[in-house]
Design a protein around this motif. Structure first.
Motif, PDB file in Angstrom:
ATOM      1  N   TRP A   1       0.846  -1.195   0.000  1.00 19.34           N
ATOM      2  CA  TRP A   1       0.000   0.000   0.000  1.00 19.34           C
ATOM      3  C   TRP A   1       0.882   1.247   0.000  1.00 19.34           C
ATOM      4  O   TRP A   1       1.787   1.371   0.821  1.00 19.34           O
ATOM      5  N   PRO A   2       0.649   2.187  -0.912  1.00 18.26           N
ATOM      6  CA  PRO A   2       1.571   3.316  -1.065  1.00 18.26           C
ATOM      7  C   PRO A   2       1.312   4.476  -0.110  1.00 18.26           C
ATOM      8  O   PRO A   2       2.007   5.494  -0.187  1.00 18.26           O
ATOM      9  N   GLY A   3       0.344   4.333   0.795  1.00 18.59           N
ATOM     10  CA  GLY A   3      -0.058   5.481   1.594  1.00 18.59           C
ATOM     11  C   GLY A   3      -1.099   6.285   0.850  1.00 18.59           C
ATOM     12  O   GLY A   3      -1.293   6.140  -0.367  1.00 18.59           O
ATOM     13  N   GLY A   4      -1.825   7.140   1.566  1.00 12.44           N
ATOM     14  CA  GLY A   4      -2.901   7.904   0.947  1.00 12.44           C
ATOM     15  C   GLY A   4      -2.398   9.011   0.045  1.00 12.44           C
ATOM     16  O   GLY A   4      -1.195   9.309   0.004  1.00 12.44           O
ATOM     17  N   PRO A   5      -3.280   9.652  -0.701  1.00  9.14           N
ATOM     18  CA  PRO A   5      -2.861  10.719  -1.615  1.00  9.14           C
ATOM     19  C   PRO A   5      -2.190  11.878  -0.903  1.00  9.14           C
ATOM     20  O   PRO A   5      -1.279  12.511  -1.463  1.00  9.14           O
ATOM     21  N   ASP A   6      -2.588  12.161   0.327  1.00  8.66           N
ATOM     22  CA  ASP A   6      -1.974  13.270   1.062  1.00  8.66           C
ATOM     23  C   ASP A   6      -0.521  12.983   1.437  1.00  8.66           C
ATOM     24  O   ASP A   6       0.227  13.913   1.796  1.00  8.66           O
ATOM     25  N   GLU A   7      -0.130  11.714   1.353  1.00  9.33           N
ATOM     26  CA  GLU A   7       1.238  11.328   1.703  1.00  9.33           C
ATOM     27  C   GLU A   7       2.156  11.260   0.490  1.00  9.33           C
ATOM     28  O   GLU A   7       3.319  10.885   0.622  1.00  9.33           O
ATOM     29  N   ASN A   8       1.640  11.603  -0.683  1.00 11.74           N
ATOM     30  CA  ASN A   8       2.416  11.471  -1.916  1.00 11.74           C
ATOM     31  C   ASN A   8       2.429  12.782  -2.692  1.00 11.74           C
ATOM     32  O   ASN A   8       1.475  13.568  -2.639  1.00 11.74           O
ATOM     33  N   GLU A   9       3.520  13.003  -3.443  1.00 13.37           N
ATOM     34  CA  GLU A   9       3.712  14.254  -4.161  1.00 13.37           C
ATOM     35  C   GLU A   9       2.908  14.295  -5.453  1.00 13.37           C
ATOM     36  O   GLU A   9       2.623  13.274  -6.076  1.00 13.37           O
ATOM     37  N   THR A  10       2.544  15.493  -5.857  1.00 13.63           N
ATOM     38  CA  THR A  10       1.834  15.715  -7.113  1.00 13.63           C
ATOM     39  C   THR A  10       2.781  15.504  -8.288  1.00 13.63           C
ATOM     40  O   THR A  10       3.957  15.872  -8.236  1.00 13.63           O
ATOM     41  N   VAL A  11       2.266  14.896  -9.362  1.00 10.71           N
ATOM     42  CA  VAL A  11       3.058  14.699 -10.580  1.00 10.71           C
ATOM     43  C   VAL A  11       2.278  15.257 -11.776  1.00 10.71           C
ATOM     44  O   VAL A  11       1.056  15.389 -11.728  1.00 10.71           O
ATOM     45  N   LEU A  12       3.005  15.590 -12.844  1.00 11.67           N
ATOM     46  CA  LEU A  12       2.447  16.101 -14.099  1.00 11.67           C
ATOM     47  C   LEU A  12       1.585  17.340 -13.901  1.00 11.67           C
ATOM     48  O   LEU A  12       0.628  17.568 -14.634  1.00 11.67           O
ATOM     49  N   ALA A  13       1.929  18.165 -12.910  1.00 11.09           N
ATOM     50  CA  ALA A  13       1.160  19.391 -12.689  1.00 11.09           C
ATOM     51  C   ALA A  13       1.453  20.436 -13.764  1.00 11.09           C
ATOM     52  O   ALA A  13       0.592  21.251 -14.101  1.00 11.09           O
ATOM     53  N   ASP A  14       2.673  20.427 -14.321  1.00 13.80           N
ATOM     54  CA  ASP A  14       3.058  21.431 -15.315  1.00 13.80           C
ATOM     55  C   ASP A  14       3.661  20.816 -16.569  1.00 13.80           C
ATOM     56  O   ASP A  14       4.313  21.504 -17.357  1.00 13.80           O
ATOM     57  N   LYS A  15       3.465  19.513 -16.758  1.00 15.57           N
ATOM     58  CA  LYS A  15       3.941  18.868 -17.972  1.00 15.57           C
ATOM     59  C   LYS A  15       3.048  17.675 -18.275  1.00 15.57           C
ATOM     60  O   LYS A  15       2.132  17.374 -17.520  1.00 15.57           O
ATOM     61  N   GLY A  16       3.342  16.987 -19.368  1.00 13.39           N
ATOM     62  CA  GLY A  16       2.483  15.884 -19.766  1.00 13.39           C
ATOM     63  C   GLY A  16       1.360  16.364 -20.674  1.00 13.39           C
ATOM     64  O   GLY A  16       1.245  17.559 -20.975  1.00 13.39           O
ATOM     65  N   PRO A  17       0.494  15.456 -21.117  1.00 14.72           N
ATOM     66  CA  PRO A  17      -0.596  15.814 -22.034  1.00 14.72           C
ATOM     67  C   PRO A  17      -1.499  16.898 -21.448  1.00 14.72           C
ATOM     68  O   PRO A  17      -1.809  16.895 -20.251  1.00 14.72           O
ATOM     69  N   ALA A  18      -1.961  17.808 -22.308  1.00 21.58           N
ATOM     70  CA  ALA A  18      -2.795  18.919 -21.848  1.00 21.58           C
ATOM     71  C   ALA A  18      -4.097  18.426 -21.235  1.00 21.58           C
ATOM     72  O   ALA A  18      -4.589  19.000 -20.259  1.00 21.58           O
ATOM     73  N   PHE A  19      -4.684  17.353 -21.780  1.00 16.97           N
ATOM     74  CA  PHE A  19      -5.966  16.898 -21.241  1.00 16.97           C
ATOM     75  C   PHE A  19      -5.817  16.400 -19.809  1.00 16.97           C
ATOM     76  O   PHE A  19      -6.775  16.489 -19.017  1.00 16.97           O
ATOM     77  N   ILE A  20      -4.637  15.897 -19.445  1.00 19.77           N
ATOM     78  CA  ILE A  20      -4.400  15.487 -18.057  1.00 19.77           C
ATOM     79  C   ILE A  20      -4.192  16.716 -17.178  1.00 19.77           C
ATOM     80  O   ILE A  20      -4.790  16.841 -16.102  1.00 19.77           O
ATOM     81  N   ARG A  21      -3.348  17.655 -17.610  1.00 23.33           N
ATOM     82  CA  ARG A  21      -3.091  18.858 -16.816  1.00 23.33           C
ATOM     83  C   ARG A  21      -4.376  19.643 -16.557  1.00 23.33           C
ATOM     84  O   ARG A  21      -4.565  20.202 -15.476  1.00 23.33           O
ATOM     85  N   ASN A  22      -5.272  19.666 -17.549  1.00 20.48           N
ATOM     86  CA  ASN A  22      -6.480  20.481 -17.447  1.00 20.48           C
ATOM     87  C   ASN A  22      -7.604  19.804 -16.668  1.00 20.48           C
ATOM     88  O   ASN A  22      -8.495  20.501 -16.158  1.00 20.48           O
ATOM     89  N   ASN A  23      -7.581  18.480 -16.579  1.00 13.63           N
ATOM     90  CA  ASN A  23      -8.771  17.785 -16.079  1.00 13.63           C
ATOM     91  C   ASN A  23      -8.537  16.811 -14.932  1.00 13.63           C
ATOM     92  O   ASN A  23      -9.501  16.345 -14.321  1.00 13.63           O
ATOM     93  N   PHE A  24      -7.271  16.496 -14.639  1.00 15.54           N
ATOM     94  CA  PHE A  24      -6.990  15.498 -13.620  1.00 15.54           C
ATOM     95  C   PHE A  24      -5.897  15.982 -12.674  1.00 15.54           C
ATOM     96  O   PHE A  24      -5.066  16.813 -13.037  1.00 15.54           O
ATOM     97  N   GLU A  25      -5.908  15.414 -11.485  1.00 14.07           N
ATOM     98  CA  GLU A  25      -4.810  15.601 -10.542  1.00 14.07           C
ATOM     99  C   GLU A  25      -4.225  14.231 -10.248  1.00 14.07           C
ATOM    100  O   GLU A  25      -4.963  13.294  -9.923  1.00 14.07           O
ATOM    101  N   LEU A  26      -2.914  14.105 -10.394  1.00 19.96           N
ATOM    102  CA  LEU A  26      -2.228  12.841 -10.168  1.00 19.96           C
ATOM    103  C   LEU A  26      -1.183  13.001  -9.072  1.00 19.96           C
ATOM    104  O   LEU A  26      -0.503  14.033  -9.007  1.00 19.96           O
TER     105      LEU A  26
END
Length: 259
Positions: free
Chosen positions: A121-146
């Motif tokens: 188990w990787p721990g909850g989302p609050d325990e992990n860093e954000t990725v692809l916030a300023d790079k990667g496909p535009a549809f992901i940056r505009n519509n999803f949080e990873l």
């Protein structure tokens, strides 16, 4: 834009419609797979509003889909407990997506056992860093949080695992969220690629393990793992868990690995 805005023109009558601001959901030449699958699902449930809960889906991404679509759907068979519906997206006179949905009422169980828990188990989302916030496909940056959900970076075991949620969940029920999110990560085979190259989903088949899924703050743990890759294709297993560690979706996909 909210996914609910993109879905707003879909009516019970189906037929031709123009999807607003579809460019925000484009992945290259086509609508992102999760978005197009959700469009087909929405066309089915708006046409037949008395369907029992969704249990499974089989989606084939046949050709690029755009924002100008013709939506077709029909009940293939309606039994006492199970109803099977086919829905299709057509663009410029050709079928670009075909989907087969299985809806079923609950019955007295004759077999009960839970899905396996995730070993690491990787721990909850609050325990992990954000990725692809300023790079990667535009549809992901505009519509999803990873957010990261594995230590591995770069080449290695063919697994991609992330916490994911829709940025604007307005008007979406949890089942629609899962359909929209189920295809959001790249194939696990990406980590085994010998050289850079494009990737493309060809199909997606899933079983919904909980007809009324729930999670905290819209976060779902998504994991894509390549089971076998060769000849330009990868057989992928796609799974989703909620924040309590309960698996809610189990799927398979064939992905094209170019380059």
């Amino acid at each position: 834009m909210a996914m609910s805005d993109l879905l707003a023109p879909i009516t019970a009558q189906g037929g031709s419609c123009s999807l607003p601001d579809a460019e925000d959901w484009m992945q290259g030449r086509t609508l992102y797979g999760g978005a197009s699958a959700l469009i087909a699902y929405t066309a089915a449930i708006r046409a037949f509003p008395d369907l029992p809960p969704l249990r499974a889906g089989q989606i084939a991404f046949v050709a690029p889909s755009s924002g100008e679509v013709d939506l077709r759907r029909e009940v293939v068979r309606q039994g006492r407990n199970v109803t099977q519906v086919r829905s299709e997206i057509w663009c410029e006179g050709q079928c670009t997506l075909t989907a087969f949905w299985l809806f079923g009422t609950a019955r007295e169980p004759n077999a009960v056992h839970p899905a396996e828990t995730l070993a690491d188990w990787p721990g909850g989302p609050d325990e992990n860093e954000t990725v692809l916030a300023d790079k990667g496909p535009a549809f992901i940056r505009n519509n999803f949080e990873l957010r990261r959900a594995q230590d591995q970076r770069g080449p290695g075991e063919p697994v991609v695992q992330r916490w994911a949620r829709v940025t604007n969940r307005q008007g979406l029920d949890p089942v629609s969220e899962l359909i929209l999110l189920g295809d959001v990560l790249p194939p696990g085979a990406m980590r085994a690629m010998q050289r850079p190259g494009p990737l493309s989903s060809i199909n997606w088949s899933f079983n919904l393990l909980d007809p009324e899924p729930s999670t905290q703050d819209g976060w779902w743990l998504s994991r894509n793992a390549s089971q076998h890759a060769d000849g330009g294709y990868s057989s992928e297993r796609l799974r989703l868990w909620n924040t309590q560690g309960r698996q809610v979706l189990d799927g398979m996909q064939c992905a094209a690995i170019f380059g």
